[in-house]
Design a protein around this motif. Structure first.
Motif, PDB file in Angstrom:
ATOM      1  N   LYS A  19       0.831  -1.213   0.000  1.00 34.58           N
ATOM      2  CA  LYS A  19       0.000   0.000   0.000  1.00 34.58           C
ATOM      3  C   LYS A  19       0.859   1.254   0.000  1.00 34.58           C
ATOM      4  O   LYS A  19       0.494   2.267  -0.612  1.00 34.58           O
ATOM      5  CB  LYS A  19      -0.919   0.015   1.216  1.00 34.58           C
ATOM      6  CG  LYS A  19      -2.086  -0.921   1.129  1.00 34.58           C
ATOM      7  CD  LYS A  19      -2.935  -0.816   2.398  1.00 34.58           C
ATOM      8  CE  LYS A  19      -4.114  -1.728   2.392  1.00 34.58           C
ATOM      9  NZ  LYS A  19      -4.900  -1.632   3.632  1.00 34.58           N
ATOM     10  N   VAL A  28      -2.492  -3.923  -4.794  1.00 35.78           N
ATOM     11  CA  VAL A  28      -3.430  -4.220  -3.714  1.00 35.78           C
ATOM     12  C   VAL A  28      -4.813  -3.891  -4.241  1.00 35.78           C
ATOM     13  O   VAL A  28      -5.029  -2.830  -4.814  1.00 35.78           O
ATOM     14  CB  VAL A  28      -3.138  -3.374  -2.459  1.00 35.78           C
ATOM     15  CG1 VAL A  28      -4.178  -3.625  -1.382  1.00 35.78           C
ATOM     16  CG2 VAL A  28      -1.734  -3.655  -1.930  1.00 35.78           C
ATOM     17  N   ASP A  35      -8.609  -6.252   1.766  1.00 38.03           N
ATOM     18  CA  ASP A  35      -7.542  -5.952   0.820  1.00 38.03           C
ATOM     19  C   ASP A  35      -6.735  -7.216   0.552  1.00 38.03           C
ATOM     20  O   ASP A  35      -6.474  -8.008   1.462  1.00 38.03           O
ATOM     21  CB  ASP A  35      -6.618  -4.862   1.367  1.00 38.03           C
ATOM     22  CG  ASP A  35      -7.292  -3.497   1.387  1.00 38.03           C
ATOM     23  OD1 ASP A  35      -8.199  -3.277   0.550  1.00 38.03           O
ATOM     24  OD2 ASP A  35      -6.910  -2.667   2.219  1.00 38.03           O
TER      25      ASP A  35
END
Length: 102
Positions: free
Chosen positions: A66, A75, A82
């Motif tokens: 991320k 992602v 996620d």
């Protein structure tokens, strides 16, 4: 409307996409790359090893991805959470599921 060869146009698109993908993967952007994975008994990815030797649990790898610290990793949100996956570049050998296990 003039007849178009949709198959030919699509093949040109894929060839262009593959060339761009190969060029992008050859750029050393200083990010760590995942080189090996660990799976549980069900075949789920549970940990990752980077080219620097770091071993990341799933949550740590997710946060690193991320933050943009892992090369060629995306992602996305699916199943209410996620998920980490390799960039869809058309190269099966670098898919996370295809990497060697550690």
């Amino acid at each position: 409307m003039k007849d178009k060869d949709f198959e030919k146009i699509y093949e040109q698109y894929k060839a262009q996409s593959n060339m761009e993908s190969m060029n992008n993967h050859n750029i050393d952007d200083g990010k760590e790359q995942i080189v090996a994975v660990r799976k549980n008994d069900d075949g789920d990815l549970i940990a990752f090893k980077t080219n620097t030797g770091r071993e990341l649990d799933y949550l740590t790898a997710l946060e690193e991805a991320k933050a943009g610290n892992l090369a060629n990793i995306d992602v996305f949100h699916k199943y209410g959470r996620d998920i980490i996956r390799s960039e869809p570049d058309g190269i099966k050998d670098n898919n996370l599921d295809q990497l060697p296990e550690f």
